[in-house]
Design a protein around this motif. Structure first.
Motif, PDB file in Angstrom:
ATOM      1  N   ALA A  44      25.108  -2.905   4.886  1.00 13.29           N
ATOM      2  CA  ALA A  44      26.008  -3.548   4.084  1.00 13.29           C
ATOM      3  C   ALA A  44      25.460  -4.889   3.063  1.00 13.29           C
ATOM      4  CB  ALA A  44      27.083  -4.568   4.857  1.00 13.29           C
ATOM      5  N   ASP A  45      24.293  -4.857   3.285  1.00 13.49           N
ATOM      6  CA  ASP A  45      23.641  -6.066   2.334  1.00 13.49           C
ATOM      7  C   ASP A  45      23.590  -5.689   0.814  1.00 13.49           C
ATOM      8  OD1 ASP A  45      22.620  -7.428   4.471  1.00 13.49           O
ATOM      9  OD2 ASP A  45      20.537  -6.837   4.346  1.00 13.49           O
ATOM     10  N   LYS A  46      23.653  -4.363   0.534  1.00 12.09           N
ATOM     11  CA  LYS A  46      23.963  -4.437  -1.143  1.00 12.09           C
ATOM     12  C   LYS A  46      25.307  -4.472  -1.624  1.00 12.09           C
ATOM     13  CE  LYS A  46      21.959  -0.086  -0.488  1.00 12.09           C
ATOM     14  NZ  LYS A  46      21.081   1.348  -0.769  1.00 12.09           N
ATOM     15  N   MET A  47      26.332  -4.212  -0.889  1.00  8.07           N
ATOM     16  CA  MET A  47      27.658  -4.336  -1.398  1.00  8.07           C
ATOM     17  C   MET A  47      27.757  -5.961  -1.261  1.00  8.07           C
ATOM     18  SD  MET A  47      28.542  -1.594  -2.135  1.00  8.07           S
ATOM     19  CE  MET A  47      30.000  -2.456  -2.896  1.00  8.07           C
ATOM     20  N   VAL A  48      27.374  -6.692  -0.180  1.00 11.12           N
ATOM     21  CA  VAL A  48      27.636  -7.975  -0.133  1.00 11.12           C
ATOM     22  C   VAL A  48      26.840  -8.480  -1.317  1.00 11.12           C
ATOM     23  CG1 VAL A  48      26.916 -10.161   1.175  1.00 11.12           C
ATOM     24  CG2 VAL A  48      27.671  -8.063   2.339  1.00 11.12           C
ATOM     25  N   ALA A  49      25.694  -8.147  -1.800  1.00 12.14           N
ATOM     26  CA  ALA A  49      24.685  -8.656  -2.825  1.00 12.14           C
ATOM     27  C   ALA A  49      25.694  -8.552  -4.062  1.00 12.14           C
ATOM     28  CB  ALA A  49      23.690  -7.821  -2.989  1.00 12.14           C
ATOM     29  N   VAL A  50      26.274  -7.534  -4.318  1.00 13.55           N
ATOM     30  CA  VAL A  50      27.174  -7.231  -5.591  1.00 13.55           C
ATOM     31  C   VAL A  50      28.106  -8.215  -5.693  1.00 13.55           C
ATOM     32  CG1 VAL A  50      28.912  -5.525  -6.325  1.00 13.55           C
ATOM     33  CG2 VAL A  50      26.974  -4.658  -5.574  1.00 13.55           C
ATOM     34  N   PHE A  51      28.886  -8.719  -4.466  1.00 16.63           N
ATOM     35  CA  PHE A  51      29.773  -9.977  -4.618  1.00 16.63           C
ATOM     36  C   PHE A  51      29.151 -11.010  -5.544  1.00 16.63           C
ATOM     37  CE2 PHE A  51      33.824 -10.208  -3.495  1.00 16.63           C
ATOM     38  CZ  PHE A  51      34.226 -11.533  -3.440  1.00 16.63           C
ATOM     39  N   TYR A  52      27.957 -11.447  -5.087  1.00 15.71           N
ATOM     40  CA  TYR A  52      27.555 -12.774  -5.753  1.00 15.71           C
ATOM     41  C   TYR A  52      26.598 -12.638  -6.860  1.00 15.71           C
ATOM     42  CZ  TYR A  52      23.419 -12.337  -2.889  1.00 15.71           C
ATOM     43  OH  TYR A  52      21.973 -11.622  -2.150  1.00 15.71           O
ATOM     44  N   THR A  53      26.348 -11.320  -7.059  1.00 15.05           N
ATOM     45  CA  THR A  53      25.321 -11.151  -8.251  1.00 15.05           C
ATOM     46  C   THR A  53      26.181 -10.675  -9.440  1.00 15.05           C
ATOM     47  OG1 THR A  53      24.842  -8.813  -7.557  1.00 15.05           O
ATOM     48  CG2 THR A  53      23.270 -10.725  -6.830  1.00 15.05           C
ATOM     49  N   ILE A  54      27.109  -9.906  -9.226  1.00 17.72           N
ATOM     50  CA  ILE A  54      28.028  -9.312 -10.497  1.00 17.72           C
ATOM     51  C   ILE A  54      29.253  -9.854 -10.339  1.00 17.72           C
ATOM     52  CG2 ILE A  54      28.826  -6.940 -11.476  1.00 17.72           C
ATOM     53  CD1 ILE A  54      25.866  -7.114 -11.116  1.00 17.72           C
ATOM     54  N   CYS A  56       0.733  -1.417   0.065  1.00 18.45           N
ATOM     55  CA  CYS A  56      -0.171   0.115  -0.101  1.00 18.45           C
ATOM     56  C   CYS A  56       0.860   1.342   0.045  1.00 18.45           C
ATOM     57  CB  CYS A  56      -0.961  -0.066   1.332  1.00 18.45           C
ATOM     58  SG  CYS A  56      -1.679  -1.445   1.604  1.00 18.45           S
ATOM     59  N   GLY A  57       2.167   0.905   0.002  1.00 16.40           N
ATOM     60  CA  GLY A  57       2.995   2.115   0.178  1.00 16.40           C
ATOM     61  C   GLY A  57       3.711   2.541   1.448  1.00 16.40           C
ATOM     62  N   PRO A  58       4.814   2.983   1.444  1.00 19.57           N
ATOM     63  CA  PRO A  58       5.635   3.419   0.338  1.00 19.57           C
ATOM     64  C   PRO A  58       6.260   2.320  -0.496  1.00 19.57           C
ATOM     65  CG  PRO A  58       7.117   3.036   2.490  1.00 19.57           C
ATOM     66  CD  PRO A  58       5.572   2.856   2.947  1.00 19.57           C
ATOM     67  N   ASN A  59       6.700   2.897  -1.386  1.00 17.77           N
ATOM     68  CA  ASN A  59       7.226   1.999  -2.694  1.00 17.77           C
ATOM     69  C   ASN A  59       8.817   1.976  -2.785  1.00 17.77           C
ATOM     70  OD1 ASN A  59       7.179   4.522  -3.602  1.00 17.77           O
ATOM     71  ND2 ASN A  59       6.527   3.952  -5.652  1.00 17.77           N
ATOM     72  N   GLU A  60       9.635   2.710  -1.926  1.00 17.93           N
ATOM     73  CA  GLU A  60      10.935   2.763  -2.025  1.00 17.93           C
ATOM     74  C   GLU A  60      11.769   1.326  -1.478  1.00 17.93           C
ATOM     75  OE1 GLU A  60      12.154   6.328  -0.318  1.00 17.93           O
ATOM     76  OE2 GLU A  60      11.796   7.634  -1.991  1.00 17.93           O
ATOM     77  N   ILE A  61      12.353   0.719  -2.708  1.00 23.47           N
ATOM     78  CA  ILE A  61      13.208  -0.587  -2.182  1.00 23.47           C
ATOM     79  C   ILE A  61      14.625  -0.018  -2.054  1.00 23.47           C
ATOM     80  CG2 ILE A  61      13.983  -2.765  -2.851  1.00 23.47           C
ATOM     81  CD1 ILE A  61      11.509  -3.054  -4.694  1.00 23.47           C
ATOM     82  N   ASP A  62      15.113  -0.216  -0.704  1.00 21.97           N
ATOM     83  CA  ASP A  62      16.340   0.074  -0.314  1.00 21.97           C
ATOM     84  C   ASP A  62      17.610  -1.048  -0.866  1.00 21.97           C
ATOM     85  OD1 ASP A  62      18.564   1.267   0.570  1.00 21.97           O
ATOM     86  OD2 ASP A  62      18.409   0.768   2.661  1.00 21.97           O
ATOM     87  N   HIS A  63      17.676  -0.894  -2.203  1.00 28.33           N
ATOM     88  CA  HIS A  63      18.356  -2.015  -2.971  1.00 28.33           C
ATOM     89  C   HIS A  63      18.574  -1.419  -4.314  1.00 28.33           C
ATOM     90  CE1 HIS A  63      20.640  -5.871  -3.024  1.00 28.33           C
ATOM     91  NE2 HIS A  63      20.149  -6.155  -2.155  1.00 28.33           N
ATOM     92  N   TYR A  64      19.316  -2.520  -5.156  1.00 25.72           N
ATOM     93  CA  TYR A  64      19.480  -2.098  -6.535  1.00 25.72           C
ATOM     94  C   TYR A  64      18.869  -3.211  -7.334  1.00 25.72           C
ATOM     95  CZ  TYR A  64      23.275  -5.732  -6.334  1.00 25.72           C
ATOM     96  OH  TYR A  64      24.193  -6.674  -5.939  1.00 25.72           O
TER      97      TYR A  64
END
Length: 313
Positions: free
Chosen positions: A265-275, A167-175
């Motif tokens: 730190a989740d976004k930087m950790v995710a970069v490691f296994y996704t990119i 129902c909102g908000p709709n901002e995802i704190d990720h890439y």
């Protein structure tokens, strides 16, 4: 639960809100993605053009490279484009498809890595029975099992999210659309859903990691009884597998062995296994694997020789 979602678009906060940092990331991750595509494509072409798919090791390596291409392509292109975009948006259906694709190809890669560990175990610990145990029909069935397992895992993940109201908000704190960041936006209690997600993704990540560590430990213990030359050849292959396992499963376990908690730190950790890991896999498997490296040299030298003869003719 009655679903009363009115969110049709999600907004990514991305890796950074600093335009200068985003421009640097655009260049870096564009290079990473192209290197991933070219490296994995090179392995796939080598396996097909060199007629190497009859060997179980090359058979599974070929599909690992294919899955790496698909896995990074689900996430990286959108992320790279968003780095230069003022407003990083994705539609609700697009978000659900990205979530499905990321978990489908990610979990399939997990299962293929397990098959590759089993292949090395049989090759090293039961060499006399290797051709019987790892025949083509069994390899095909095991590979089919990885796709089915990946599909079931991703269907469960997506089904848990799709039935939630937003129902909102709709901002995802990720890439990209991953389960935990999306769950934080649901306008209902997601505690039970978070537990199920952890049981699903966390069990696959941690269970596979432990299984692989045990299997490679058994292989390394067995190698102590082999000759120096035998140990060297086996370790040249196993060391590359172990490196991939540690780099891929370490961050995955950190991300998915918790319910609804997220960290900065989740976004930087995710970069490691996704990119990064899909880009490094081809380098690891070619530079650390003498057999793959030699096969590439023979194949491409032959192709260059044929090309030269064609020009001379």
């Amino acid at each position: 639960m009655e679903k009363t979602s009115n969110v049709t678009v999600f907004i990514f906060l991305g890796l950074s809100q600093n335009p200068e940092v985003e421009e640097v990331c655009f260049v870096v991750f564009s290079f990473f993605y192209m290197a991933s595509l070219l490296g994995n494509l090179l392995i796939t072409l080598t396996a097909h053009m060199g007629n190497l798919l009859k060997s179980p090791m090359y058979f599974f390596l070929n599909y690992l490279s294919f899955v790496d291409i698909c896995y990074s392509s689900v996430i990286a292109p959108k992320m790279i484009v968003d780095l230069l975009a003022k407003r990083k948006t994705i539609s609700y259906p697009g978000c659900m498809l990205q979530l499905f694709g990321a978990h489908f190809f990610g979990s399939t890669e997990v299962f293929i890595l397990i098959l590759m560990a089993y292949d090395r175990y049989v090759a090293i610990c039961k060499p006399l029975h290797y051709l019987t145990i790892m025949d083509q029909d069994r390899c095909n069935k095991m590979l089919l099992g990885t796709w089915v397992g990946g599909f079931l895992h991703s269907v469960i993940e997506m089904a848990l999210v799709v039935q939630l109201p937003f129902c909102g908000p709709n901002e995802i704190d990720h890439y990209f659309c991953d389960v935990h960041p999306v769950l934080k936006l649901a306008c209902t209690d997601t505690y039970v859903v978070g537990i199920v997600v952890t049981a699903n993704s966390g069990t696959i990540a941690l269970g596979s990691f432990v299984t692989l560590l045990i299997s490679y430990s058994v292989i390394l213990l067995f190698l102590r009884k082999q000759s120096a030359e035998g140990r060297r050849k086996a370790l040249s292959t196993c060391s590359s597998h172990i490196a991939v396992v540690v780099m891929f499963f370490g961050p995955c376990t950190f991300m998915y062995m918790r319910s609804d908690v997220t960290f900065a730190a989740d976004k930087m950790v995710a970069v490691f296994y996704t990119i990064i890991t899909p880009m490094l896999n081809p380098l690891i498997y070619t530079l650390r694997n003498a057999e793959v490296k030699n096969a590439m040299k023979i194949l491409w030298y032959k192709k260059l020789g044929d090309f030269s003869l064609f020009n001379l003719g």
